[in-house]
Structures are given as C-alpha cells and as structure tokens.
Design a protein around this motif. Sequence first.
Motif, PDB file in Angstrom:
ATOM      1  N   GLU A   6       7.251  27.472  -5.108  1.00  0.00           N
ATOM      2  CA  GLU A   6       7.114  28.811  -5.686  1.00  0.00           C
ATOM      3  C   GLU A   6       8.497  29.339  -6.003  1.00  0.00           C
ATOM      4  OE1 GLU A   6       5.659  32.541  -6.992  1.00  0.00           O
ATOM      5  OE2 GLU A   6       4.763  30.552  -6.764  1.00  0.00           O
ATOM      6  N   PHE A   7       8.749  29.702  -7.238  1.00  0.00           N
ATOM      7  CA  PHE A   7      10.063  30.176  -7.644  1.00  0.00           C
ATOM      8  C   PHE A   7      10.375  31.511  -6.989  1.00  0.00           C
ATOM      9  CE2 PHE A   7      12.985  32.313 -10.598  1.00  0.00           C
ATOM     10  CZ  PHE A   7      13.992  31.371 -10.606  1.00  0.00           C
ATOM     11  N   GLY A   8      11.556  31.613  -6.409  1.00  0.00           N
ATOM     12  CA  GLY A   8      11.957  32.858  -5.768  1.00  0.00           C
ATOM     13  C   GLY A   8      12.231  32.645  -4.291  1.00  0.00           C
TER      14      GLY A   8
ATOM     15  N   THR B  90       5.625  25.194  -9.584  1.00  0.00           N
ATOM     16  CA  THR B  90       5.517  26.542 -10.123  1.00  0.00           C
ATOM     17  C   THR B  90       5.078  26.484 -11.581  1.00  0.00           C
ATOM     18  OG1 THR B  90       6.766  28.529 -10.703  1.00  0.00           O
ATOM     19  CG2 THR B  90       7.970  26.483 -10.683  1.00  0.00           C
ATOM     20  N   GLY B  91       4.493  27.571 -12.063  1.00  0.00           N
ATOM     21  CA  GLY B  91       4.024  27.621 -13.439  1.00  0.00           C
ATOM     22  C   GLY B  91       5.127  27.543 -14.465  1.00  0.00           C
TER      23      GLY B  91
ATOM     24  N   HIS C 208       0.850  -1.194   0.000  1.00  0.00           N
ATOM     25  CA  HIS C 208       0.000   0.000   0.000  1.00  0.00           C
ATOM     26  C   HIS C 208       0.885   1.243   0.000  1.00  0.00           C
ATOM     27  CE1 HIS C 208      -3.428  -2.592   0.682  1.00  0.00           C
ATOM     28  NE2 HIS C 208      -2.801  -3.138   1.708  1.00  0.00           N
ATOM     29  N   LYS C 209       1.155   1.718  -1.181  1.00  0.00           N
ATOM     30  CA  LYS C 209       2.013   2.895  -1.310  1.00  0.00           C
ATOM     31  C   LYS C 209       1.192   4.177  -1.136  1.00  0.00           C
ATOM     32  CE  LYS C 209       5.308   0.658  -4.426  1.00  0.00           C
ATOM     33  NZ  LYS C 209       6.102   0.799  -5.668  1.00  0.00           N
ATOM     34  N   ILE C 210       1.884   5.236  -0.775  1.00  0.00           N
ATOM     35  CA  ILE C 210       1.230   6.530  -0.587  1.00  0.00           C
ATOM     36  C   ILE C 210       1.058   7.187  -1.951  1.00  0.00           C
ATOM     37  CG2 ILE C 210       1.416   8.798   0.500  1.00  0.00           C
ATOM     38  CD1 ILE C 210       3.349   7.363   2.554  1.00  0.00           C
ATOM     39  N   PRO C 211      -0.171   7.499  -2.353  1.00  0.00           N
ATOM     40  CA  PRO C 211      -0.392   8.094  -3.673  1.00  0.00           C
ATOM     41  C   PRO C 211       0.078   9.540  -3.732  1.00  0.00           C
ATOM     42  CG  PRO C 211      -2.461   7.945  -2.485  1.00  0.00           C
ATOM     43  CD  PRO C 211      -1.435   7.248  -1.636  1.00  0.00           C
ATOM     44  N   VAL C 212       0.564   9.933  -4.900  1.00  0.00           N
ATOM     45  CA  VAL C 212       1.067  11.289  -5.119  1.00  0.00           C
ATOM     46  C   VAL C 212       0.324  11.918  -6.293  1.00  0.00           C
ATOM     47  CG1 VAL C 212       3.077  12.697  -5.714  1.00  0.00           C
ATOM     48  CG2 VAL C 212       3.356  10.651  -4.272  1.00  0.00           C
ATOM     49  N   THR C 213      -0.211  13.099  -6.067  1.00  0.00           N
ATOM     50  CA  THR C 213      -0.819  13.884  -7.142  1.00  0.00           C
ATOM     51  C   THR C 213       0.110  15.041  -7.474  1.00  0.00           C
ATOM     52  OG1 THR C 213      -3.071  13.341  -6.445  1.00  0.00           O
ATOM     53  CG2 THR C 213      -2.796  15.298  -7.828  1.00  0.00           C
ATOM     54  N   ILE C 214       0.535  15.122  -8.728  1.00  0.00           N
ATOM     55  CA  ILE C 214       1.392  16.225  -9.177  1.00  0.00           C
ATOM     56  C   ILE C 214       0.523  17.208  -9.932  1.00  0.00           C
ATOM     57  CG2 ILE C 214       3.388  16.870 -10.590  1.00  0.00           C
ATOM     58  CD1 ILE C 214       4.471  14.026 -10.125  1.00  0.00           C
ATOM     59  N   LEU C 215       0.456  18.411  -9.411  1.00  0.00           N
ATOM     60  CA  LEU C 215      -0.407  19.454  -9.964  1.00  0.00           C
ATOM     61  C   LEU C 215       0.461  20.511 -10.632  1.00  0.00           C
ATOM     62  CD1 LEU C 215      -3.312  20.555 -10.152  1.00  0.00           C
ATOM     63  CD2 LEU C 215      -2.962  21.624  -7.920  1.00  0.00           C
ATOM     64  N   THR C 216       0.289  20.666 -11.926  1.00  0.00           N
ATOM     65  CA  THR C 216       1.111  21.620 -12.657  1.00  0.00           C
ATOM     66  C   THR C 216       0.230  22.458 -13.577  1.00  0.00           C
ATOM     67  OG1 THR C 216       3.092  21.839 -14.046  1.00  0.00           O
ATOM     68  CG2 THR C 216       1.615  20.019 -14.549  1.00  0.00           C
TER      69      THR C 216
ATOM     70  N   LYS D 128      13.588  27.288  -2.844  1.00  0.00           N
ATOM     71  CA  LYS D 128      14.978  27.535  -3.219  1.00  0.00           C
ATOM     72  C   LYS D 128      15.191  27.462  -4.723  1.00  0.00           C
ATOM     73  CE  LYS D 128      16.922  25.845   1.131  1.00  0.00           C
ATOM     74  NZ  LYS D 128      17.812  24.831   1.748  1.00  0.00           N
ATOM     75  N   GLY D 129      14.122  27.390  -5.433  1.00  0.00           N
ATOM     76  CA  GLY D 129      14.220  27.323  -6.885  1.00  0.00           C
ATOM     77  C   GLY D 129      13.162  26.397  -7.428  1.00  0.00           C
ATOM     78  N   CYS D 130      13.005  26.421  -8.710  1.00  0.00           N
ATOM     79  CA  CYS D 130      12.008  25.598  -9.369  1.00  0.00           C
ATOM     80  C   CYS D 130      12.347  24.121  -9.184  1.00  0.00           C
ATOM     81  CB  CYS D 130      11.965  25.960 -10.852  1.00  0.00           C
ATOM     82  SG  CYS D 130      10.954  24.877 -11.844  1.00  0.00           S
ATOM     83  N   ILE D 131      11.382  23.313  -8.776  1.00  0.00           N
ATOM     84  CA  ILE D 131      11.610  21.891  -8.536  1.00  0.00           C
ATOM     85  C   ILE D 131      12.257  21.231  -9.739  1.00  0.00           C
ATOM     86  CG2 ILE D 131      10.404  19.664  -8.380  1.00  0.00           C
ATOM     87  CD1 ILE D 131       8.557  20.833  -6.363  1.00  0.00           C
ATOM     88  N   CYS D 132      11.797  21.601 -10.933  1.00  0.00           N
ATOM     89  CA  CYS D 132      12.254  20.887 -12.122  1.00  0.00           C
ATOM     90  C   CYS D 132      13.714  21.181 -12.436  1.00  0.00           C
ATOM     91  CB  CYS D 132      11.390  21.256 -13.325  1.00  0.00           C
ATOM     92  SG  CYS D 132      11.669  22.925 -13.944  1.00  0.00           S
TER      93      CYS D 132
END
Length: 339
Positions: free
Chosen positions: A42-44, A102-103, A5-13, A65-69
């Motif tokens: 949040e970038f910045g 971040t957008g 039973h893994k913890i589900p992750v929703t990635i919202l972009t 600390k910066g954009c995740i990607c």
Amino acid sequence: MLRQHKIPVTILTGFLGSGKTTLLNRLLRDARNRHAAVIINEFGETGIDSELVFRTNEEIIEINKGCICCNVRADLIEVLKNLIVKLAKKEIQLSRVIIETTGLANPAPVIQTFLMDEIMSFWFEIDSVCTVVDSKHLPLHLEQEIAQEQIAFADLIIMNKLDLVSPEELKDLELRIKQMNATAEIISVTNSEVPMNKLIGINSFQLSEKVKIQPDLLTETHYHHHHDHMNSFVLKSDKPLILDRVNNWFSYLVQIKGESLYRYKGILHVKDVDRRVVFQGVHMLFASTEDRRWKENEPRKSELVFIGMNLNEEELKKGFRYCMDQDFNLQLEGYFFKD
C-alpha cells in the motif's frame, strides 16, 4: 541445480478501486490457500489495505515504504528470503505467495524479481499475473498509462462490476482490451466472484501448450480513435525460421526496443531443429529454451505474440520475414542485420 517443486506466486494487480482486496479476501477464505503468504503493498507510510484483509492463519506481510514497482524491490526480496528461512526452519508451512500491489503499480519489476534474482527463481515461480479492472470506470482508467500497463502484463484479466455495465458496453471493452493484450484470458464477474480454479494453480504465466489467440478480436479496426498507447500483435508462419537470423532479430528487439516491449512470448519452428523453441520476455529480460520434440503429425509453425507501447506492426512483420527469408535484407533504426 533445479528445484523440482517451486513455490507458486500469484501477482494481483489492478487500478485503484477495481476490487483487488475483495478478491484477495476470497482467496484467503479458500481452504487451498491455507498456508499462503500474503504480501500487501500500500503506497504511503500508513497502510490501509491490510486492515481490510480477511484474517486467517496466513502469513500476512505489509510493505509500505513505497510502491513495489518503484523503489522497494529489495524489500520484496528481503521479505521473500525471510519466508524461505522460516520455511527451512519449519517455523511455517508455505504453499504459495500472493502479492497484492498498489493500484498505482506497474507489475513489471515485480515480475522481473522472480526472473532475474537467482535465489527467487530457484525457490519461486510465477503462477499468474492477474489484473482486476472496474468495468464501469475502465474507459476513464484507460486514459492513464499505468492502467494500460497492468492490462499489458496480465495473463488473466478479471472484468469486475459486471452488473454496472450493459452487454454492449462489455463487448466494446473486451475488444479494446484484446487489442492491448491478445492472449490474456478475460473473465467477467460481479463483486470479484472468481472461481478459484480460474485463478489458482493455472500456470498461465509460463508458456502454455499452445499460444491462445483469437484472431477475430485482433482484426477490429474501429477502436483506433481511442489512442491507446498499448497494443499487441500476433505473427504466425509455417515456414521454418533461420536460427542465426532469429538471434540477430531478437538481439535488436531486446537492445533497441526492450523498453517498449512489455511482454513477448511464442513458439518457434526453427530450421534443422527437431524440437519446439519456446521463448518469453519482459522488457529487456529474455529467455528461450528447446522444448519437446515436434509430434509426428503435428503442424510445425511459429506463433509469436508481442505486447507493448506503440509497437509498429509493419516493423515486426519485416523482422519476422527476415528470420525466414535468406534473401531478404533488413535495416531498422541504424541496426543492420548481418549473417
């Protein structure tokens, strides 16, 4: 050892101003997400979005600390590991993780975090990658590569601000999106009012029982003047594939074309294999497994979906033909296929 039973992750972009934070607030108001951990990127140096998040009892964390990607994937892993430690110590309850990027983020490295890191893949699994788009300003946003990438990686695309576009404009945009991503479900809403059963617990990142394809949307040709860099193709055949040739072709795709392949997935009918072979890839990260046995009266066929940057349809078709025709030889970009 597999974790059952893994913890589900929703990635919202979604691109800037599309309505992601409004949707996140709706998620947090839903009782089913009472024990969710929310990671806001949040970038910045100074975050803004965290001030707009509806405050509940969720664990709300901000990475700024910066954009995740780009450069904070290590921070993301550290945050998630800390959550696991708190869960093990019974300091928190954790039903799911929601990540709002971040957008300006390409979702790929966030997705890869959960596929490549052993600890992350043991504890977590991606439920869905949801992209929110601003229907009114989408034609302008699509001129930017990031917006196209966000659409390419999505399992679910929410066309927000439906009230600001005409039915004709909406149809045009849906067709254009389908050319970029042939398999994502599209939901049109106003003010990010998405039914929770369309967003949570849908397990759409994993390969579904059947690859969902709408061929009529893929045959449109009058959108080529948009010059969108992102495109998608669907390949189908009921002819069995030759395993060694499949391995050769996918080795080529991953090594030579990996950077251009954003998402690729499918079901394979392999000769002398009594089970379906399912595969899914993100760039150069690729995995395939034998799935359930083919049912007695079930048509055995292969269905492959490729989504990426400036993909060559004829080249993909040739590679697919190579996989099922022992007498067909193939050479692409100096990569010669040998049996």
